[in-house]
Design an enzyme around this catalytic site. Structure first.
Site, PDB file in Angstrom:
ATOM      1  N   CYS A   1      76.953 -42.853  59.348  1.00 49.62           N
ATOM      2  CA  CYS A   1      75.530 -43.135  59.530  1.00 49.62           C
ATOM      3  C   CYS A   1      75.156 -42.949  60.987  1.00 49.62           C
ATOM      4  O   CYS A   1      76.004 -43.049  61.872  1.00 49.62           O
ATOM      5  CB  CYS A   1      75.234 -44.584  59.174  1.00 49.62           C
TER       6      CYS A   1
ATOM      7  N   TYR B   1      81.132 -39.279  46.026  1.00 44.00           N
ATOM      8  CA  TYR B   1      81.388 -40.442  46.888  1.00 44.00           C
ATOM      9  C   TYR B   1      81.653 -41.687  46.052  1.00 44.00           C
ATOM     10  O   TYR B   1      80.822 -42.067  45.213  1.00 44.00           O
ATOM     11  CB  TYR B   1      80.154 -40.618  47.782  1.00 44.00           C
TER      12      TYR B   1
ATOM     13  N   HIS C   1      83.154 -47.759  49.983  1.00 47.69           N
ATOM     14  CA  HIS C   1      82.383 -48.747  50.746  1.00 47.69           C
ATOM     15  C   HIS C   1      81.608 -49.744  49.889  1.00 47.69           C
ATOM     16  O   HIS C   1      80.776 -50.474  50.407  1.00 47.69           O
ATOM     17  CB  HIS C   1      81.374 -48.043  51.689  1.00 47.69           C
TER      18      HIS C   1
ATOM     19  N   ASP D   1      86.662 -50.695  56.500  1.00 49.66           N
ATOM     20  CA  ASP D   1      86.860 -49.299  56.909  1.00 49.66           C
ATOM     21  C   ASP D   1      86.655 -49.178  58.424  1.00 49.66           C
ATOM     22  O   ASP D   1      87.491 -48.610  59.128  1.00 49.66           O
ATOM     23  CB  ASP D   1      85.868 -48.416  56.136  1.00 49.66           C
TER      24      ASP D   1
END
Ligand code: ADP
Ligand code: SF4
Length: 687
Positions: free
Chosen positions: A30, A169, A172, A265
């Site tokens: 991000c 994906y 997360h 992460d």
């Protein structure tokens, strides 16, 4: 290149139908720019490609308005209207021979749909992940089929936008594919729930359909969180994580391996000091597939990277934060200038900017996020305009950065520091428990400064107005820092705490230096509500000082929520036996007792308090600035004076570095050019 000890890192790797020129892979991260700031986004990603990264990825790209991440600013590929903005990035990245990757995302109940106002959907009906009293609806078969269509359409649009690698994906806790895989988020009784095969069905379909749609010309990557680090309460690698990898082993063209959630992460160095901390997982995935594997874990050291490739732990060196701290990391390794690498300090200030929905920033790299709007680049800076000299007073993060950048521009710089070591506040903060990696802010800069022959450094030189007159340099940057106040004035109370003269009051620095003199317990009072008070409490407790932590905030160190650390901070204090008292401000000290006022009701309670560490507010060290300005006003001198960093206004170390950099960039700029407050903006099209 053949004699380069790191040549292995510059071998090409095939990812399905595409080939990356080397093993440096900027994984999706991000950046607070996304769909709202496409030019800024493209320029930031381009800098990484210019710096040698073989693959440069976007952040999460929402594939549909039913996965709207507002107020967070991520990437968007809802329909063809998003293609031109995305193409800005792919063209910029391709110019430098890198591949462009896009992370297609539907966030399920991790989106709140605040902008689109479409009902949220996920495998089960459940509360959305953000604090908003709203729930998702359970996806029907029709929803699942629609979602697969949106994903396929987004993949085709991504190809049209010029992407070389397209992601499926499942990581997360932020993607609907992962939510289907995890049993505690999927209690369905149809063919998409129950057994692992069933829970994996949707991911398998996405991988197959993406391959079918664009696999002829694009690599299909699978980003998968193999473990949630929750023990038996979540996915564990040795249980279902491994099984997923075995079942899908050869389906994607690339495995992008990490752990979930984001705070696991992107762990900070404070709680995870080890470089390559995710390698045990990555290595196991590598042993289960013949497809290339990319792994992360704040990988910064070229020797470790070579070792990992040599021992077959991974194929591609993945990086988000190391590529933010130093976009030129691959080129520096290629040219064997590894001592010039700006090493990530693991502070997660970059993460905090995404959490505040503003363009990315970085403690180590003040040019991050400024590539387009200010035209900055970490390796190139405009040359000097004249032979003027500059004096920088103070060698904290602001002074070091300012001196270094002025010298890189070619100016003759004099740097004076009162202490016998360079580094200012960073020396203190990096001496505290868990923060040793922060010292890199100083080490990297001092190393470069020592190589320059146009900076003269004077240590143990506390400059006064007279010294400055004697030196005769008229361009003066005052980076004299700030001091913690000890009267209790802070965020919640704007007048001093009464009765402090009756007990021992320490500043953070004094408490750490004199901890042996603290006989009974000490109160650490946090009315700054940043990170420092929590670190001080942790540090003192580790030195066997009994600590009572008092704060008007409702949790310990609330700011650290933005760096993904708050839960770890509070857990660590609880586990070490620090007594925590929240929602209370100290208003008075009386008879070695602190009178606490409840922030909600005003009711008073009492806590023994013979000594206190005050972490409430800082005051800029501006005396020298004020005197020099006065001398100018009186017409005695004609200095060009600027206070920078904490001396101007206290903030984060990242702010001090940034303001030091800005001052050096602006030096001698035409008044009309000075972009101190102004910079380029991306204006909405009114067509
Ligand atoms: P910043 O975060 O803005 O860089 P710091 O507090 O980290 O500020 O650093 C300020 C530095 O300035 C400290 O190392 C301090 O010793 C030094 N300093 C303060 N006043 C003077 C002075 N008059 N002459 C030389 N050095 C000074
Ligand atoms: Fe690393 Fe901190 Fe920069 Fe993020 S902000 S890249 S964690 S140095």
């Amino acid at each position: 290149m053949n004699n380069n000890p790191y040549s292995k890192l510059f071998e090409p790797v095939k990812i399905g139908p595409v080939v990356t020129k080397n093993r440096f892979y900027q994984v999706p991260h991000c950046c607070g720019m996304g769909h709202l700031r496409p030019k800024a986004h493209a320029a930031m990603r381009e800098t990484k490609a210019k710096g040698g990264w073989g693959v440069v990825s976007t952040e999460e790209a929402e594939i549909h308005p039913s996965s709207d991440l507002a107020p967070y600013v991520e990437q968007r590929i809802w329909d063809k209207k998003d293609i031109p903005a995305l193409r800005l990035m792919t063209e910029a990245v391709h110019k430098h021979g890198a591949l462009a990757a896009i992370e297609l995302t539907h966030s399920g109940h991790n989106s709140t749909n605040l902008f689109s106002r479409i009902p949220v959907m996920s495998p089960n009906a459940q509360p959305v992940n953000f604090l908003y009293p709203k729930q998702s609806r359970r996806m029907s078969k029709r929803d699942i089929s629609d979602f697969r269509d949106w994903h396929k359409r987004a993949a085709l649009n991504a190809k049209e936008a010029g992407f070389d690698i397209v992601y499926v994906y499942a990581g997360h806790g932020m993607s609907v594919a992962q939510q289907f895989i995890l049993p505690d988020m999927n209690n369905r009784v149809d063919e998409y729930g129950g057994s692992l095969d069933n829970r994996l069905r949707l991911t398998r379909e996405l991988l197959e359909e993406t391959q079918e749609a664009i696999g002829d010309s694009c690599g299909v990557a699978f980003r998968f969180a193999v473990d949630e680090l929750k023990g038996k309460d979540g996915m564990q690698f040795e249980e279902e994580g491994r099984a997923v990898v075995e079942l899908l082993s050869e389906l994607p063209d690339l495995w992008d391996v990490n752990v979930s959630d984001w705070s696991n992460d992107s762990q900070t160095s404070r709680f995870q000091p080890n470089e390559g901390y995710q390698m045990p997982y990555v290595e196991l995935v590598k042993s289960l597939t013949t497809k290339p594997v990319v792994g992360v874990g704040r990988l910064t050291s070229p020797d470790l990277m070579v070792k990992l490739v040599d021992r077959g732990a991974l194929d591609l060196i993945g990086a988000a934060r190391p590529s933010i701290a130093d976009p030129y990391l691959p080129n520096k390794i290629k040219t064997e200038n590894t001592d010039q690498i700006k090493e990530c300090i693991g502070c997660n200030i970059c993460v905090s900017s995404d959490n505040f929905s503003v363009p990315i920033r970085c403690t180590q790299n003040p040019t991050m996020g400024e590539e387009w709007r200010r035209g900055w680049d970490p390796e190139y800076i405009k040359p000097k305009l004249s032979d003027q000299q500059a004096l920088v007073v103070g060698s904290g993060p602001a002074g070091l950065e300012c001196s270094l950048q002025l010298a890189r521009r070619g100016y003759q710089v004099t740097l004076a520091e009162a202490e016998n070591k360079l580094g200012g506040r960073v020396l203190f903060e990096s001496s505290l428990k868990g923060l040793s990696a922060w010292k890199r802010v100083v080490d990297n800069r001092v190393h470069e400064i020592l190589q320059k022959n146009n900076i003269e450094v004077y240590k143990e030189s506390r400059l006064t107005e007279d010294h400055i007159i004697e030196l005769g340099i008229k361009n003066i940057f005052l980076a004299t820092g700030s001091s913690w106040r000890k009267d209790g004035v802070g965020r919640s109370r704007r007048s001093p705490i009464q009765g402090l003269e009756s007990i021992k009051v320490y500043s953070p620095e004094e408490a750490v230096q004199n901890y042996k003199n603290i006989k009974s317990s000490v109160v650490v009072y946090d009315d700054e509500q940043g990170y420092l008070a929590g670190v001080i409490a942790d540090h003192l407790k580790a030195k066997n000082v009994e600590v009572v932590f008092i704060t008007p905030a409702s949790v310990v160190s609330p700011w650290t929520d933005s760096t993904l650390e708050q839960k770890r901070v509070q857990r660590s204090l609880i586990n070490s036996g620090v007594k925590i008292i929240c929602n209370q401000s100290i208003y008075k000290i009386e008879n070695a007792t602190a009178l606490l006022e409840c922030t909600y009701t005003g009711s008073i309670t009492k806590v023994p308090c013979k000594s206190i560490v005050m972490v409430t507010e800082r005051i800029s060290n501006s005396a020298l600035y004020d005197n020099l300005m006065q001398s100018n006003l009186e017409g005695k001198t004609q200095y060009n004076i600027q206070a920078i960093g904490d001396a101007e206004a206290p903030g984060l170390i990242a702010d001090a570095v940034y303001l030091g950099h800005l001052a050096a960039q602006n030096f001698e700029a035409d008044e009309t050019d000075i972009q101190r407050e102004m910079f380029m903006r991306e204006m909405p099209s009114l067509k």
